[in-house]
Write a protein that holds these residues in place. Sequence first.
Motif, mmCIF file in Angstrom:
data_model
loop_
_atom_site.group_PDB
_atom_site.id
_atom_site.type_symbol
_atom_site.label_atom_id
_atom_site.label_comp_id
_atom_site.label_asym_id
_atom_site.label_seq_id
_atom_site.Cartn_x
_atom_site.Cartn_y
_atom_site.Cartn_z
ATOM 1 N N HIS A 128 0.828 -1.210 0.000
ATOM 2 C CA HIS A 128 0.000 0.000 0.000
ATOM 3 C C HIS A 128 0.865 1.264 0.000
ATOM 4 C CE1 HIS A 128 0.683 -0.361 4.372
ATOM 5 N NE2 HIS A 128 0.406 0.936 4.434
ATOM 6 N N ILE A 129 2.017 1.206 0.638
ATOM 7 C CA ILE A 129 2.938 2.347 0.638
ATOM 8 C C ILE A 129 3.567 2.496 -0.747
ATOM 9 C CG2 ILE A 129 5.148 3.205 1.549
ATOM 10 C CD1 ILE A 129 4.309 2.070 4.267
ATOM 11 N N ARG A 130 3.939 1.382 -1.354
ATOM 12 C CA ARG A 130 4.515 1.422 -2.702
ATOM 13 C C ARG A 130 3.513 2.017 -3.688
ATOM 14 N NH1 ARG A 130 6.496 -4.466 -3.950
ATOM 15 N NH2 ARG A 130 7.258 -3.456 -5.835
ATOM 16 N N VAL A 131 2.261 1.584 -3.608
ATOM 17 C CA VAL A 131 1.224 2.106 -4.501
ATOM 18 C C VAL A 131 1.103 3.618 -4.321
ATOM 19 C CG1 VAL A 131 -1.269 2.144 -4.959
ATOM 20 C CG2 VAL A 131 -0.073 -0.052 -4.705
ATOM 21 N N ALA A 132 1.025 4.074 -3.069
ATOM 22 C CA ALA A 132 0.883 5.513 -2.803
ATOM 23 C C ALA A 132 2.068 6.297 -3.367
ATOM 24 C CB ALA A 132 0.746 5.751 -1.299
ATOM 25 N N ARG A 133 3.268 5.773 -3.219
ATOM 26 C CA ARG A 133 4.469 6.453 -3.748
ATOM 27 C C ARG A 133 4.421 6.556 -5.264
ATOM 28 N NH1 ARG A 133 8.640 3.069 0.025
ATOM 29 N NH2 ARG A 133 8.449 4.354 1.893
ATOM 30 N N ILE A 134 4.047 5.451 -5.914
ATOM 31 C CA ILE A 134 4.003 5.437 -7.385
ATOM 32 C C ILE A 134 2.928 6.394 -7.894
ATOM 33 C CG2 ILE A 134 3.612 4.011 -9.428
ATOM 34 C CD1 ILE A 134 4.585 1.599 -7.639
ATOM 35 N N VAL A 135 1.764 6.371 -7.264
ATOM 36 C CA VAL A 135 0.665 7.260 -7.654
ATOM 37 C C VAL A 135 1.111 8.717 -7.555
ATOM 38 C CG1 VAL A 135 -1.612 8.117 -6.917
ATOM 39 C CG2 VAL A 135 -1.204 5.649 -7.120
ATOM 40 N N GLN A 136 1.742 9.060 -6.449
ATOM 41 C CA GLN A 136 2.198 10.437 -6.248
ATOM 42 C C GLN A 136 3.309 10.815 -7.223
ATOM 43 O OE1 GLN A 136 3.687 11.311 -2.336
ATOM 44 N NE2 GLN A 136 3.726 13.495 -2.711
ATOM 45 N N ARG A 137 4.290 9.934 -7.380
ATOM 46 C CA ARG A 137 5.453 10.220 -8.230
ATOM 47 C C ARG A 137 5.093 10.316 -9.711
ATOM 48 N NH1 ARG A 137 9.351 5.382 -8.546
ATOM 49 N NH2 ARG A 137 7.865 4.816 -10.152
ATOM 50 N N ASP A 138 4.255 9.371 -10.188
ATOM 51 C CA ASP A 138 3.990 9.272 -11.616
ATOM 52 C C ASP A 138 2.605 9.775 -12.029
ATOM 53 O OD1 ASP A 138 6.527 8.146 -12.123
ATOM 54 O OD2 ASP A 138 5.796 6.175 -11.521
ATOM 55 N N ASN A 139 1.833 10.236 -11.051
ATOM 56 C CA ASN A 139 0.504 10.782 -11.317
ATOM 57 C C ASN A 139 -0.355 9.796 -12.119
ATOM 58 O OD1 ASN A 139 -1.498 12.708 -11.099
ATOM 59 N ND2 ASN A 139 -0.905 13.753 -12.984
ATOM 60 N N ILE A 140 -0.435 8.565 -11.606
ATOM 61 C CA ILE A 140 -1.243 7.527 -12.246
ATOM 62 C C ILE A 140 -2.252 6.993 -11.229
ATOM 63 C CG2 ILE A 140 0.575 6.861 -13.884
ATOM 64 C CD1 ILE A 140 1.109 4.401 -12.074
ATOM 65 N N SER A 141 -3.146 6.152 -11.701
ATOM 66 C CA SER A 141 -4.166 5.582 -10.813
ATOM 67 C C SER A 141 -3.550 4.495 -9.930
ATOM 68 C CB SER A 141 -5.303 4.975 -11.643
ATOM 69 O OG SER A 141 -4.848 3.804 -12.295
ATOM 70 N N PRO A 142 -4.172 4.239 -8.777
ATOM 71 C CA PRO A 142 -3.713 3.129 -7.933
ATOM 72 C C PRO A 142 -3.748 1.785 -8.672
ATOM 73 C CG PRO A 142 -5.179 4.536 -6.685
ATOM 74 C CD PRO A 142 -5.227 5.010 -8.115
ATOM 75 N N GLU A 143 -4.726 1.615 -9.552
ATOM 76 C CA GLU A 143 -4.838 0.367 -10.306
ATOM 77 C C GLU A 143 -3.636 0.187 -11.245
ATOM 78 O OE1 GLU A 143 -8.527 1.638 -8.664
ATOM 79 O OE2 GLU A 143 -7.346 2.696 -10.180
ATOM 80 N N LYS A 144 -3.243 1.275 -11.906
ATOM 81 C CA LYS A 144 -2.084 1.227 -12.810
ATOM 82 C C LYS A 144 -0.809 0.962 -12.002
ATOM 83 C CE LYS A 144 -0.488 1.748 -17.010
ATOM 84 N NZ LYS A 144 -0.802 0.758 -18.027
#
Length: 186
Positions: A128-144
Amino acid sequence: MKVAITGGIGSGKSYVCNQLRKYGIKVYDCDAAAKKLMRTSIELQNRLFQLIKQPIFINKTIQKSVIAKFLLESESNKQAINNIVHPAVAADFMQSGADWLESAILFESDFINRVPIEKVVCVTAPEHIRVARIVQRDNISPEKALEWIHRQLPQEEILRHSDYEIVNDGKRNLDTQIKQIIDEII
């Protein structure tokens, strides 16, 4: 001694590598080096063009979508690109003067067998932390973000092949973990 820092997307391995640099450790970034080599090596560009059959550079800009489309078409395409790019990155690392390297796909790409790595440090974090970081960094959806995570080797598998773990969960002190590993390795 050659040391590899690895971990899945969003685990925080780049942050850990930046911290290592503060201790005076030169860390070679395999991803950045691959992009640089693809941008600057005419031989690499020609070999990739012969493989993909499309220009991968237009106006000195790498065409990520062309490479990504080819990569995702099949496992053999992915392997063919790896067989062109990874030997060049391995040779560049060996000439770089660095003893530490950062590679997100150390095991998946078999890069671990292209250079004489003696110790592997895996940076881990809860999904869940990895997902949040990726979403914030790359401006993508949690699903992506989850899709990207699941395309990589599972974190547990990477950890099983590693000598050390740095837990980047926002709770444990990263500097303490990093310092302990530096003291053990150096």
